[in-house]
Design an enzyme around this catalytic site. Structure first.
Site, short mmCIF file in Angstrom:
data_model
loop_
_atom_site.label_atom_id
_atom_site.label_comp_id
_atom_site.label_asym_id
_atom_site.label_seq_id
_atom_site.Cartn_x
_atom_site.Cartn_y
_atom_site.Cartn_z
N ASP A 144 -6.65 24.50 3.66
CA ASP A 144 -5.39 24.25 2.95
C ASP A 144 -4.22 25.59 3.50
O ASP A 144 -4.73 26.41 3.65
CB ASP A 144 -5.28 24.64 1.41
CG ASP A 144 -5.67 23.15 0.93
OD1 ASP A 144 -6.52 22.35 1.41
OD2 ASP A 144 -5.80 23.17 -0.51
N ASP A 145 -3.09 25.11 3.55
CA ASP A 145 -2.03 26.26 3.25
C ASP A 145 -1.33 26.73 4.82
O ASP A 145 -0.33 27.29 4.88
CB ASP A 145 -2.25 27.52 2.83
CG ASP A 145 -2.54 27.38 1.24
OD1 ASP A 145 -2.34 26.20 0.81
OD2 ASP A 145 -2.99 28.20 0.46
N HIS B 74 0.57 19.02 2.15
CA HIS B 74 0.24 19.96 1.08
C HIS B 74 1.52 20.47 0.22
O HIS B 74 1.52 21.69 -0.24
CB HIS B 74 -0.53 21.16 1.32
CG HIS B 74 -1.27 22.06 0.45
ND1 HIS B 74 -2.15 21.30 -0.55
CD2 HIS B 74 -1.66 23.22 0.32
CE1 HIS B 74 -2.46 22.35 -1.29
NE2 HIS B 74 -2.20 23.58 -0.65
N HIS C 186 4.50 25.00 -1.41
CA HIS C 186 3.36 25.31 -2.26
C HIS C 186 3.80 25.63 -3.72
O HIS C 186 3.33 26.44 -4.52
CB HIS C 186 2.59 26.41 -1.79
CG HIS C 186 1.07 26.55 -2.14
ND1 HIS C 186 0.68 27.09 -3.36
CD2 HIS C 186 0.04 26.00 -1.56
CE1 HIS C 186 -0.68 26.82 -3.48
NE2 HIS C 186 -1.17 26.39 -2.40
N HIS D 281 -9.59 27.59 3.09
CA HIS D 281 -8.09 28.04 3.49
C HIS D 281 -8.22 28.60 4.86
O HIS D 281 -8.78 29.49 5.39
CB HIS D 281 -7.63 29.09 2.57
CG HIS D 281 -7.25 28.41 1.11
ND1 HIS D 281 -8.50 28.30 0.23
CD2 HIS D 281 -6.47 27.67 0.26
CE1 HIS D 281 -8.18 27.77 -1.00
NE2 HIS D 281 -6.89 27.35 -0.75
#
Length: 271
Positions: free
Chosen positions: A78-79, A128, A132, A223
């Site tokens: 993620d991210d 995603h 965020h 991540h």
């Protein structure tokens, strides 16, 4: 005259939508305590459009893992993409001949999208949100904007829009479920994760900890950017893959994990 709970809720919803629109509903619910009623329509928890118009999707799909009849696992990150971290992850995956699914932030695709130039056709690139936010505090319009902007950017950068979506923090209100469904996205959570906080002082423990969580069909959360403690996982990614292989697991993208009988030309599964 006595005001019923239903009348109070409806009045709150009407004021929020009529006076300030969907954004007003977000502000209204951000700091509510347990005793404050939520509006029927327009709040982050509502899976109904604020104007009560029909949804454009007939169903929503939320998954935590794939079928448990085969020893297959999906690694997810993620991210990113991030210039210091993502190339390290991609290099480890390349060395082990393993595909993965990357849940990308739209702002990072905008700024560093070229990092995944060679990922198309090998790894899976998924949505995603743009920057965020905690979608558990955002209404339908805001959720839809976050997800739609990111899908649009990813389509422009990689030639195809994503089909998967993961909410930041795993926070998933009704508004986010509805927005993702209307945009044609499957919402993907996880069933195992890199728990770097449990490996403090003993970084090699991350390998055993992840292996202890994995089951057939697991979706593993990690991540490819963030706080430095997450490098514990990145630095041991090849060891994690090796351990899971020794336990009899093979690797797939999330889409292939969810549909193991369907051959995919764009996101192949590798052992």
């Amino acid at each position: 005259m006595e005001v019923t709970r239903r009348q109070a809720l409806t009045a709150v919803a009407g004021a929020a939508v009529g006076a300030a629109g969907a954004v007003g509903a977000v502000r209204l619910t951000e700091h509510l305590d347990e005793g404050t009623p939520l509006p029927f329509y327009g709040s982050p928890v509502s899976a109904v459009r604020p104007d009560r118009s029909p949804p454009s999707a007939g169903a929503a799909t939320v998954v935590w893992g794939g079928p448990g009849d085969q020893r297959r696992v999906a690694l997810t990150f993620d991210d990113g993409p991030h210039p210091q971290w993502t190339p390290r992850v991609l290099a480890a995956l390349e060395a082990e001949d393993v595909p993965a699914t990357f849940f990308c932030l739209g702002r990072n695709v905008r700024d560093h999208g070229s990092l995944h130039r060679d990922s198309v056709g090998r790894h899976e690139l998924a949505n995603h949100t743009f920057d965020h936010p905690d979608l558990g505090r955002h209404d339908w319009a805001s959720c839809r904007d976050q997800v739609a902007r990111t899908s649009r950017l990813m389509g422009q950068a990689y030639g195809a829009a994503p089909t998967l979506f993961r909410p930041p923090y795993g926070h998933l209100g009704g508004a986010a479920v509805l927005a993702a469904a209307e945009l044609g996205l499957t919402t993907v959570m996880w069933s195992a994760q890199a728990r770097e906080d449990l490996a403090t002082g003993h970084p090699d423990r991350i390998v055993d900890d992840i292996a202890s969580q994995v089951r057939p069909g697991s979706i593993v959360l990690a991540h490819d950017t963030g706080s430095d403690d997450r490098l514990v996982t990145i630095d041991r990614l090849r060891a994690i893959i090796s351990r899971l292989r020794s336990d009899g697991y093979t690797f797939a993208t999330v889409s292939d994990l969810l549909a193991p009988s369907r051959a995919s030309a764009t996101t192949p599964s590798h052992t």
